[in-house]
Enzyme design. Structure first.
Site, PDB file in Angstrom:
ATOM      1  N   ARG A  71       0.913  -1.056  -0.017  1.00  0.00           N
ATOM      2  CA  ARG A  71       0.166  -0.041   0.010  1.00  0.00           C
ATOM      3  C   ARG A  71       0.947   1.303  -0.099  1.00  0.00           C
ATOM      4  NH1 ARG A  71      -0.281   4.694   2.681  1.00  0.00           N
ATOM      5  NH2 ARG A  71       0.022   3.466   4.486  1.00  0.00           N
ATOM      6  N   ASP A  72       1.578   1.292   1.107  1.00  0.00           N
ATOM      7  CA  ASP A  72       2.384   2.640   0.950  1.00  0.00           C
ATOM      8  C   ASP A  72       3.614   2.466  -0.073  1.00  0.00           C
ATOM      9  OD1 ASP A  72       3.975   5.023   2.296  1.00  0.00           O
ATOM     10  OD2 ASP A  72       3.199   4.245   4.236  1.00  0.00           O
ATOM     11  N   HIS A 127       3.150   3.857  -3.496  1.00  0.00           N
ATOM     12  CA  HIS A 127       3.647   5.339  -4.152  1.00  0.00           C
ATOM     13  C   HIS A 127       5.177   5.321  -4.902  1.00  0.00           C
ATOM     14  CE1 HIS A 127       0.820   7.599  -1.973  1.00  0.00           C
ATOM     15  NE2 HIS A 127       1.121   6.830  -0.756  1.00  0.00           N
ATOM     16  N   SER A 140       3.190  10.668   9.269  1.00  0.00           N
ATOM     17  CA  SER A 140       3.145  10.742   7.554  1.00  0.00           C
ATOM     18  C   SER A 140       4.314  11.461   6.996  1.00  0.00           C
ATOM     19  CB  SER A 140       1.800  11.450   6.941  1.00  0.00           C
ATOM     20  OG  SER A 140       0.862  10.976   7.968  1.00  0.00           O
ATOM     21  N   HIS A 153       2.602   4.397  13.122  1.00  0.00           N
ATOM     22  CA  HIS A 153       3.007   4.319  11.800  1.00  0.00           C
ATOM     23  C   HIS A 153       4.028   5.417  11.298  1.00  0.00           C
ATOM     24  CE1 HIS A 153       2.354   4.001   7.219  1.00  0.00           C
ATOM     25  NE2 HIS A 153       2.761   5.130   7.167  1.00  0.00           N
ATOM     26  N   HIS A 162       7.629   7.040   9.194  1.00  0.00           N
ATOM     27  CA  HIS A 162       8.484   6.946   8.007  1.00  0.00           C
ATOM     28  C   HIS A 162       9.726   7.390   8.179  1.00  0.00           C
ATOM     29  CE1 HIS A 162       5.682   6.725   4.562  1.00  0.00           C
ATOM     30  NE2 HIS A 162       4.523   6.956   5.480  1.00  0.00           N
ATOM     31  N   TYR A 179       4.110  15.690   4.081  1.00  0.00           N
ATOM     32  CA  TYR A 179       3.436  14.360   3.574  1.00  0.00           C
ATOM     33  C   TYR A 179       4.376  13.582   2.711  1.00  0.00           C
ATOM     34  CZ  TYR A 179      -0.463  11.460   3.088  1.00  0.00           C
ATOM     35  OH  TYR A 179      -1.684  10.381   3.016  1.00  0.00           O
TER      36      TYR A 179
END
Length: 341
Positions: free
Chosen positions: A17-18, A21, A171, A198, A200, A289
Site C-alpha cells: 500500500r505505502d 507510491h 506521515s 506508523h 516514515h 507528507y
C-alpha cells in the site's frame, strides 16, 4: 507473541500500500500475489493492500493504478492462509461503497485515515466498517503537526465512533523519539483502546520511533519490508523484527523468512534502492507528507526549480495530504520569483 504479561504486538506490513507510491501505483496482480504469499508464509499478521492513497485513490490527482485495486485485494486474499488483508481509507478519497466492496472480497481490517485535526470526518466510515464486521482502526495522519492535547482530543473522537485502535501516524517522517514517546504516552493514558504507530524513515529514526512507541504501550505497529514505502520508506520490517527479537518480543514471525522476502522477493521489484536522499530528507526536516516527493520532483523538473524549495514551502504552508494540487501552484510561484530575480 507476548513478552511477559504484555498485550501482543501486531504488525501490519504496508509495502503493498505505502509502497505503491514508490511503484507509481503500477503493481501487477502477479507481483501482489508473489509478495503476499511470501509474507503469509513468513507469518505476517496483517498485509495492507490498496492504492497508495487508499481505496479510491486511482485518479489523475493521486496517480492512476495499473490494475484495479479490488483485483489486487482479491488476489492478496486468495494467497493468504493465515494473514489478514487490510485496507486504508481516507474519507473524501475513498467511499463506503468501496469499503463494502473490499469487505465483500475478504478484507478484514480497515484503517480510516484523516488529518490529525479532522477526526470528525471519519465517523460515518468507522461506524459503517463496524457494521460490516470489519476490524477498524483510526489513523491520525501528520501527527507531528498538532499539539499532544489536540491529538488526544481527536483520538477520543475516533474511539467514540467505534475505532478499536488509534494510530499516531508520522506521515512526514518528522517525529523524533521523544516526540513519539509523549504522544503515545498521552494516548495510552487517555484512551481505553489499543494505540498504534506508523512511521516514515525520512530522518532515519523510523525503527527507533517504533521501538519507543512499543515501550510506551503501542501494540499495533507498521513496517515496510525493504523500506518499500513513500519518501524514504517506513520502519524496515525485517530490521524491526530483529530488534524486537533482541529485546525479547516474540511475534511468531519468521525472521529468516522475512530477510529472504526482503532480499529475494521485494528488492527485485524496486525501481531504485530505497535510501534517504535529499528529497526525502527535506520532507522529514520540513514536515511534509511523504507521498508528495514524486509529485514535487516532477513539478521541479517541469518548472526548472529545486524540489527542496518546493517541499520547504509546502511545509511552511502546512499543506496536508489531499492538497497535491498545491505542489504545482508552489512550483509555478517559485519559478516566477526565480525569473524576477
Amino acid at each position: 507473541m507476548r513478552r511477559n504479561s504484555e498485550r501482543p504486538v501486531r504488525i501490519t506490513e504496508v509495502c503493498l500500500r505505502d509502497g505503491s507510491h514508490v511503484m507509481k501505483h503500477q503493481f501487477t496482480e502477479e507481483q501482489v500475489r508473489f509478495v503476499t504469499r511470501a509474507l503469509d508464509e513468513a507469518g505476517m499478521h496483517y498485509i495492507e493492500v490498496s492504492h497508495g492513497d487508499g481505496l479510491g485513490g486511482s485518479t489523475l490527482q493521486y496517480g492512476k493504478s495499473l490494475v484495479n485495486e479490488m483485483k489486487l485485494i482479491e488476489a492478496a486474499v486468495d494467497e493468504c492462509k493465515q494473514a489478514q488483508i487490510a485496507v486504508l481509507l481516507i474519507p473524501g478519497i475513498g467511499t463506503i461503497h468501496e469499503l463494502k466492496q473490499a469487505a465483500n472480497i475478504g478484507a478484514k481490517l480497515v484503517r480510516v485515515a484523516t488529518h490529525v485535526t479532522e477526526a470528525d470526518v471519519s465517523a460515518q466510515h468507522i461506524q459503517f466498517a463496524r457494521e460490516l464486521g470489519m476490524e477498524v482502526c483510526g489513523f491520525l495522519m501528520m501527527a507531528h503537526s498538532a499539539s499532544v492535547e489536540k491529538l488526544v482530543e481527536q483520538g477520543k473522537l475516533m474511539e467514540s465512533y467505534g475505532a478499536e485502535a488509534v494510530y499516531v501516524t508520522d506521515s512526514a517522517g518528522a517525529l523524533l523519539p521523544h516526540e513519539v514517546r509523549e504522544r503515545i504516552r498521552a494516548l495510552r493514558q487517555s484512551l481505553n483502546i489499543e494505540i498504534g504507530f506508523h512511521g516514515h524513515n525520512n530522518l532515519s529514526v523510523a525503527v527507533a520511533n517504533t521501538i519507543t512507541a512499543i515501550e510506551e504501550g503501542a501494540t499495533r505497529i507498521d513496517g515496510s519490508v525493504r523500506c518499500l514505502g513513500a519518501g524514504a520508506g517506513n520502519a524496515q520490517t525485517e530490521v524491526l523484527l530483529a530488534v524486537l527479537d533482541r529485546m525479547g518480543y516474540k511475534l511468531d514471525i519468521d525472521l529468516y523468512k522475512m530477510m529472504d522476502v526482503a532480499e529475494e522477493v521485494v528488492a527485485p521489484l524496486l525501481p531504485v534502492p530505497q535510501e534517504i536522499q535529499k528529497g526525502s530528507l527535506v520532507m522529514g526536516y520540513a514536515g511534509v507528507y511523504s507521498s508528495f516527493l514524486l509529485h514535487a520532483e516532477r513539478a521541479a523538473q517541469r518548472f526548472n526549480v529545486d524540489a527542496r524549495d518546493i517541499l520547504i514551502e509546502l511545509g511552511k504552508r502546512k499543506v496536508v495530504g489531499g492538497q497535491e494540487d498545491m505542489i504545482l501552484d508552489v512550483a509555478a510561484e517559485l519559478a516566477k520569483i526565480k525569473m524576477e530575480v
